[in-house]
Motif scaffolding. Structure first.
Motif, PDB file in Angstrom:
ATOM      1  N   ARG A 170       0.978  -1.061  -0.155  1.00  0.00           N
ATOM      2  CA  ARG A 170       0.254   0.149  -0.194  1.00  0.00           C
ATOM      3  C   ARG A 170       0.866   0.513  -0.055  1.00  0.00           C
ATOM      4  N   PHE A 171      -0.015   2.482   0.416  1.00  0.00           N
ATOM      5  CA  PHE A 171       0.666   4.073  -0.130  1.00  0.00           C
ATOM      6  C   PHE A 171       0.334   4.688   0.488  1.00  0.00           C
ATOM      7  N   GLU A 172       2.160   5.474   1.155  1.00  0.00           N
ATOM      8  CA  GLU A 172       1.047   6.747   1.459  1.00  0.00           C
ATOM      9  C   GLU A 172       2.139   7.535   1.003  1.00  0.00           C
ATOM     10  N   TYR A 173       1.365   8.794   1.003  1.00  0.00           N
ATOM     11  CA  TYR A 173       2.146   9.964   0.529  1.00  0.00           C
ATOM     12  C   TYR A 173       2.000  11.117   0.877  1.00  0.00           C
ATOM     13  N   GLY A 198      -5.406   4.566  -7.319  1.00  0.00           N
ATOM     14  CA  GLY A 198      -6.874   3.898  -7.315  1.00  0.00           C
ATOM     15  C   GLY A 198      -7.558   3.531  -5.416  1.00  0.00           C
ATOM     16  N   ALA A 199      -7.109   4.913  -4.483  1.00  0.00           N
ATOM     17  CA  ALA A 199      -7.169   4.773  -3.400  1.00  0.00           C
ATOM     18  C   ALA A 199      -9.293   4.922  -3.021  1.00  0.00           C
ATOM     19  N   THR A 200      -9.174   3.380  -2.020  1.00  0.00           N
ATOM     20  CA  THR A 200     -10.715   3.500  -1.198  1.00  0.00           C
ATOM     21  C   THR A 200     -10.577   3.147   0.132  1.00  0.00           C
ATOM     22  N   ALA A 201     -11.591   2.796   0.374  1.00  0.00           N
ATOM     23  CA  ALA A 201     -11.819   3.107   1.541  1.00  0.00           C
ATOM     24  C   ALA A 201     -11.120   1.335   2.150  1.00  0.00           C
ATOM     25  N   GLU A 202     -11.730   0.571   0.982  1.00  0.00           N
ATOM     26  CA  GLU A 202     -10.588  -0.975   1.377  1.00  0.00           C
ATOM     27  C   GLU A 202      -9.105  -1.005   2.020  1.00  0.00           C
ATOM     28  N   ARG A 203      -8.672   0.304   0.365  1.00  0.00           N
ATOM     29  CA  ARG A 203      -7.745   0.057   0.497  1.00  0.00           C
ATOM     30  C   ARG A 203      -7.014   1.592   0.608  1.00  0.00           C
ATOM     31  N   PRO A 204      -6.760   2.403   1.301  1.00  0.00           N
ATOM     32  CA  PRO A 204      -6.976   3.800   1.381  1.00  0.00           C
ATOM     33  C   PRO A 204      -5.487   3.828   1.478  1.00  0.00           C
ATOM     34  N   LEU A 205      -5.606   5.565   0.648  1.00  0.00           N
ATOM     35  CA  LEU A 205      -4.156   5.841   0.716  1.00  0.00           C
ATOM     36  C   LEU A 205      -4.477   6.569   2.126  1.00  0.00           C
ATOM     37  N   THR A 206      -2.511   6.302   2.886  1.00  0.00           N
ATOM     38  CA  THR A 206      -2.378   7.260   3.936  1.00  0.00           C
ATOM     39  C   THR A 206      -1.490   8.969   3.120  1.00  0.00           C
ATOM     40  N   LEU A 207      -2.781  10.056   3.666  1.00  0.00           N
ATOM     41  CA  LEU A 207      -2.324  11.189   2.763  1.00  0.00           C
ATOM     42  C   LEU A 207      -1.567  12.161   4.510  1.00  0.00           C
ATOM     43  N   ASN A 208      -0.211  12.328   4.507  1.00  0.00           N
ATOM     44  CA  ASN A 208       0.406  12.646   5.783  1.00  0.00           C
ATOM     45  C   ASN A 208       0.940  13.656   5.291  1.00  0.00           C
ATOM     46  N   ASP A 233     -11.346  14.816  -1.775  1.00  0.00           N
ATOM     47  CA  ASP A 233     -12.428  13.675  -2.384  1.00  0.00           C
ATOM     48  C   ASP A 233     -12.572  12.881  -2.567  1.00  0.00           C
ATOM     49  N   ARG A 234     -12.322  12.135  -2.162  1.00  0.00           N
ATOM     50  CA  ARG A 234     -11.860  10.697  -2.013  1.00  0.00           C
ATOM     51  C   ARG A 234     -12.046  10.638   0.243  1.00  0.00           C
ATOM     52  N   ARG A 235     -12.668  11.243   0.827  1.00  0.00           N
ATOM     53  CA  ARG A 235     -11.704  11.437   1.946  1.00  0.00           C
ATOM     54  C   ARG A 235     -12.293   9.987   2.840  1.00  0.00           C
ATOM     55  N   GLU A 236     -13.194   8.997   2.577  1.00  0.00           N
ATOM     56  CA  GLU A 236     -13.685   7.850   2.883  1.00  0.00           C
ATOM     57  C   GLU A 236     -12.395   6.917   2.009  1.00  0.00           C
ATOM     58  N   ALA A 237     -11.818   7.621   1.340  1.00  0.00           N
ATOM     59  CA  ALA A 237     -10.510   6.462   1.154  1.00  0.00           C
ATOM     60  C   ALA A 237      -9.138   6.525   1.724  1.00  0.00           C
TER      61      ALA A 237
END
Length: 532
Positions: A170-173, A198-208, A233-237
């Motif tokens: 998974r990813f962090e940005y 492709g961030a989703t609630a099941e596979r969220p992106l960590t936005l740091n 845009d994708r707060r739930e993700a």
């Protein structure tokens, strides 16, 4: 001083919104993310070797961290090898997710993926600066080119992750220098990266969101975080994370306000190690929550062991006044503080006894102590220490805590002057055994042999008083119960020449203790042989 050089424009969110975070409440702990092994390690004059890295990793796991950044594998062979060691030797617990850091350069991203090859799961943390000053001075790039850098970096992450079908990557940005970046640009970049991965609630992106260099008051950062929180845009993700630095000394405040503003996760280090003045101190932040009745979800019940390991790994001392963990943070030298603490502890013990409970079950309410030191593994013995500034209440607390001796109120002021004079003469604080010895040397001047069995102590005191023309006005038994094998302790006062003089006696029986204390008082009054 040239203060005019530092006028700053805050990177404030656009108008048309009103902050809500001041009405929030911190009622749960965040996702804790340790960066001790990457950000903290980069800030060391002597970076950790494998032994120290492993010891730090083991401490983080034992403390309860589930999210640990274990290195910057493209930075050095040593970092790369440590990451490989954990991955290859399956040294990562099943409930811990590790992350690795990489700048947004293709070759460094590829090296990073080599380090985690074969990992069951990992997070790759992509980072680059986005603020105007960095764009112009460091990169020589426009805002559009920086957006392109983020998109290309994220696309490369996705391509490389697809080549590792056996790993959950998974990813962090991190838009580094987020706090100095125009909010609209930071939001655009974050939304683009979330779309690319492709961030989703099941596979969220960590936005740091880092305060890479802390330049404004904490409320400014809280506004920036809340604006992002409400406009993504994708707060739930998104797992919305913050990474406060401490250049203004307000990293903990920035983190707390950011959590009120919508952040889910906090990156920091144990005791705040990091570049310049450091990162947010996760120990302080967690124990702030603990002290407010919130479960911190970290085990800091043996704070001294945690500190010892961190000092060994970082080769940096933790300051004696560091919140919660410093040597002196539960210690009072001031007489007024000592008196209030001693009375607070006594009142707490009295309430517990009345309610039939252990003191450790009682709500904590003691002046000057925000938490019970025992909850983090400290001992009450060190709460009150005595020097020339100390008062009668603190000195009595030391005697009572160490020897069970509770001085009469009238004697406390007299003995406090003796202690203060000794501390001033020595130019240092006095250790508890020194205070105890000073009490005995000042008031315990008699070691007469035991009286005949059956002697009545009241008759004996009456006879001594009559012989010397004085009256013993107080007889005070105190000290550790005789059932423990300790000697009986007695303090006796007499009136002589318009003064009240005390004597101390210790013996196997209360009668002999009273006899010795009376003779000591007589000697101090100059009315008995061996007088001083």
């Amino acid at each position: 001083m040239p203060f005019h050089r530092y006028a700053r424009d805050a990177a404030a969110p656009t108008s048309g919104w009103s902050r809500r975070w001041p009405d929030g409440t911190l009622d749960r702990s965040p996702i804790w993310a340790s960066v001790d092994l990457r950000d903290g390690n980069q800030a060391l004059a002597d970076p950790m070797d494998t032994r120290r890295k492993q010891r730090m990793f083991d401490l983080l796991v034992a403390t309860g961290f589930k999210d640990i950044e274990i290195g910057y594998p493209a930075a050095s062979a040593h970092d790369f090898d440590f990451v490989r060691k954990l991955v290859v030797k399956e040294g990562i617990p099943d409930d811990v997710t590790v992350s690795v850091f990489t700048p947004a350069r293709a070759d460094l991203i590829e090296r990073t993926f080599e380090a985690i090859r074969g990992a069951e799961r990992a997070v790759v943390h992509l980072c680059h600066a986005t603020a105007c000053l960095w764009r112009e001075v460091v990169f020589g790039m426009s805002a559009r080119e920086v957006v392109g850098m983020a998109v290309e970096g994220a696309q490369h992450l996705v391509r490389l992750a697809e080549r590792e079908p056996g790993s959950d990557i998974r990813f962090e940005y991190s838009p580094e220098t987020f706090n100095l970046t125009e909010p609209e640009l930071a939001l655009e970049i974050a939304n683009r990266v979330a779309e690319v991965v492709g961030a989703t609630a099941e596979r969220p992106l960590t936005l740091n969101l880092p305060t890479t260099v802390e330049t404004h008051s904490p409320h400014v950062f809280a506004d920036q975080v809340e604006w992002m929180h409400r406009n993504l845009d994708r707060r739930e993700a998104i797992i919305l994370s913050v990474h406060p630095h401490n250049d203004r000394g307000t990293a903990v405040a920035s983190a707390e306000l950011a959590l009120l503003a919508g952040a889910d996760r906090v990156e920091g280090t144990l005791f705040g190690n990091g570049e310049r003045t450091g990162n947010v101190c996760l120990v302080t932040l967690a124990l702030n929550m603990f002290s407010s009745g919130v479960d911190p979800q970290l085990d800091l019940s043996d704070i001294d062991t945690v500190r010892e390991i961190v000092e060994d790994c970082n080769r940096l001392p933790v300051h004696p006044r560091h919140p919660y963990a410093g040597d002196l943070v539960y210690t009072a030298f001031s007489g007024t503080h000592q008196d209030a603490i001693a009375k607070g502890l006594a009142a707490l013990a009295d309430r517990a006894e009345r309610e039939g409970k252990d003191v450790g079950e009682m709500p904590w309410q003691v002046p000057y102590l925000p938490i019970d030191p025992k909850d983090v593994g400290r001992d009450y013995q060190a709460i009150i220490r005595v020097n020339g500034q100390s008062g009668k209440g603190g000195i009595n607390y030391v005697l009572k805590a160490g020897w069970g001796v509770d001085l009469p109120v009238e004697l406390r002021r007299d003995f406090a002057a003796v202690v203060q004079a000794s501390a001033d003469a020595l130019g240092r604080e006095l250790e508890p055994p020194e205070i105890w010895q000073l009490l005995r040397e000042t008031y315990g001047l008699d070691d007469s042999p035991a009286l005949p069995a059956g002697t009545d102590e009241n008759e004996m005191l009456g006879q001594l008083g009559a012989e010397h023309g004085v009256a013993f006005t107080r007889v005070h038994f105190t000290g550790t119960p005789a059932a423990t094998g300790a000697p009986a302790t007695c303090l006796v006062a007499l009136e002589a020449g318009g003064r009240t003089l005390w004597g101390l006696g210790q013996a196997a029986t209360t009668t002999d203790a009273a006899h010795r204390s009376a003779r000591s008082a007589l000697r101090r009054a100059g009315l008995h042989e061996g007088a001083r």
